[in-house]
Design a protein around this motif. Structure first.
Motif, PDB file in Angstrom:
ATOM      1  N   UNK A   1     -17.771 -10.188 -16.284  1.00  0.00           N
ATOM      2  CA  UNK A   1     -17.292 -11.530 -16.605  1.00  0.00           C
ATOM      3  C   UNK A   1     -18.417 -12.417 -17.128  1.00  0.00           C
ATOM      4  N   UNK A   2     -19.604 -12.297 -16.517  1.00  0.00           N
ATOM      5  CA  UNK A   2     -20.766 -13.077 -16.976  1.00  0.00           C
ATOM      6  C   UNK A   2     -21.127 -12.691 -18.400  1.00  0.00           C
ATOM      7  N   UNK A   3     -21.159 -11.387 -18.656  1.00  0.00           N
ATOM      8  CA  UNK A   3     -21.480 -10.893 -19.987  1.00  0.00           C
ATOM      9  C   UNK A   3     -20.486 -11.446 -21.013  1.00  0.00           C
ATOM     10  N   UNK A   4     -19.200 -11.343 -20.682  1.00  0.00           N
ATOM     11  CA  UNK A   4     -18.148 -11.838 -21.578  1.00  0.00           C
ATOM     12  C   UNK A   4     -18.328 -13.328 -21.856  1.00  0.00           C
ATOM     13  N   UNK A   5     -18.545 -14.119 -20.801  1.00  0.00           N
ATOM     14  CA  UNK A   5     -18.680 -15.567 -20.957  1.00  0.00           C
ATOM     15  C   UNK A   5     -19.866 -15.935 -21.834  1.00  0.00           C
ATOM     16  N   UNK A   6     -20.990 -15.253 -21.623  1.00  0.00           N
ATOM     17  CA  UNK A   6     -22.198 -15.557 -22.409  1.00  0.00           C
ATOM     18  C   UNK A   6     -22.003 -15.213 -23.881  1.00  0.00           C
ATOM     19  N   UNK A   7     -21.372 -14.062 -24.159  1.00  0.00           N
ATOM     20  CA  UNK A   7     -21.165 -13.672 -25.563  1.00  0.00           C
ATOM     21  C   UNK A   7     -20.202 -14.649 -26.232  1.00  0.00           C
ATOM     22  N   UNK A   8     -19.096 -14.973 -25.542  1.00  0.00           N
ATOM     23  CA  UNK A   8     -18.110 -15.896 -26.120  1.00  0.00           C
ATOM     24  C   UNK A   8     -18.747 -17.241 -26.438  1.00  0.00           C
ATOM     25  N   UNK A   9     -19.487 -17.780 -25.459  1.00  0.00           N
ATOM     26  CA  UNK A   9     -20.048 -19.116 -25.629  1.00  0.00           C
ATOM     27  C   UNK A   9     -21.073 -19.150 -26.750  1.00  0.00           C
TER      28      UNK A   9
END
Ligand SMILES: *[C@@H]1O[C@H](CO)[C@@H](O)[C@H](O)[C@H]1NC(C)=O
Ligand SMILES: *[C@@H]1O[C@H](CO)[C@@H](O)[C@H](O)[C@H]1NC(C)=O
Ligand SMILES: CC(=O)N[C@H]1CO[C@H](CO)[C@@H](O)[C@@H]1O
Length: 221
Positions: A29-37
């Motif tokens: 989830x952290x990885x996903x959030x960082x890439x999206x942002x």
């Protein structure tokens, strides 16, 4: 009759799996959030920037499909891990031994799905951002007097010093590390899952009846 050592080991493995799955889910989830942002949800992509792309003044959005791919794979990983966590949580909370073939197949699919997609995210983000860093470093090493304002491990600035602008390279690196770490923990959890299946087959309570010795017989379905 006391619980057999087999079921005690299985219980411990389930609790350990649950903890590992929680951490993997958090990492994905952290990885996903960082890439999206840092890619405006994939619309503004700075992965795999080549020299010819970089010197093209009219080019703003570089390799969008690679960012979309990394976001899609991190999303699938997060969903698979959330489902695996939910299944494990149920089986720990209610001391349920999940025996149906269908449930085992679904768990295997989710394990495979999250390991493959987390590996894709790790590869695309690290190779994509690595290529971009290399392209910038190549230019500044050939022209040491130029300051491109590019930072491989931090936010970006213009050569005149204004900024910071996205993307934050440090956050891409964190995203890749989180995805890779999540993949390793999920592989470890998968090995626990396999061990639990072995215990199902080889360790049975002592008062078993003949049918229980053959785990694939009708009582499993
Ligand atoms: C620069 O990028 C634009 C937009 O993608 C493209 O149409 C153009 O051909 C590129 N120019 C060069 C010299 O590569
Ligand atoms: C490195 O930079 C030079 C110009 O400084 C350029 O001609 C060359 O294509 C670049 N090489 C790579 C691999 O980006
Ligand atoms: C430069 C930039 O857009 N950075 C963002 C990267 O993602 C984090 C959230 O995870 C944002 O807080 C940053 O602003």
């Amino acid at each position: 009759m006391p619980r057999s050592s087999g079921s005690r080991i299985k219980n411990n493995l389930s609790v350990a799996s649950l903890a590992l799955l929680f951490v993997s889910l958090g990492a994905a989830g952290t990885s996903l959030g960082l890439i999206q942002a840092n890619t405006s949800n994939g619309a503004s992509c700075n992965f795999f920037i080549t020299y010819s792309q970089l010197i093209n003044e009219s080019l703003y959005n570089y390799n969008v499909p690679t960012c979309k791919l990394s976001i899609a794979s991190a999303t699938i990983a997060t969903i698979c891990l959330a489902l695996l966590t939910a299944i494990e949580l149920f089986s720990v909370l209610y001391s349920m031994d999940i025996k149906t073939l269908f449930a085992k197949i679904m768990q295997t699919v989710f394990f495979t799905g999250s390991i493959v997609t987390l590996s894709i995210t790790t590869t695309v983000v690290s190779a994509g951002w690595g290529k971009t860093c290399f392209t910038y470093f190549n230019i500044t090493s050939k022209h040491p007097d130029t300051d491109s304002g590019f930072h491989c491990d931090g936010p970006q600035y213009t050569s005149s010093g204004s900024g910071p602008f996205p993307p934050n390279g440090g956050e891409f690196i964190t995203a890749a590390v989180c995805a890779g770490f999540g993949a390793l923990l999920t592989i470890l959890t998968l090995s626990f899952f396999i061990v639990k299946q072995r215990i199902n087959i080889y360790v049975r309570p002592q008062n078993l009846n003949v049918q229980d010795e053959f785990p694939m017989t009708s009582n499993e379905f």
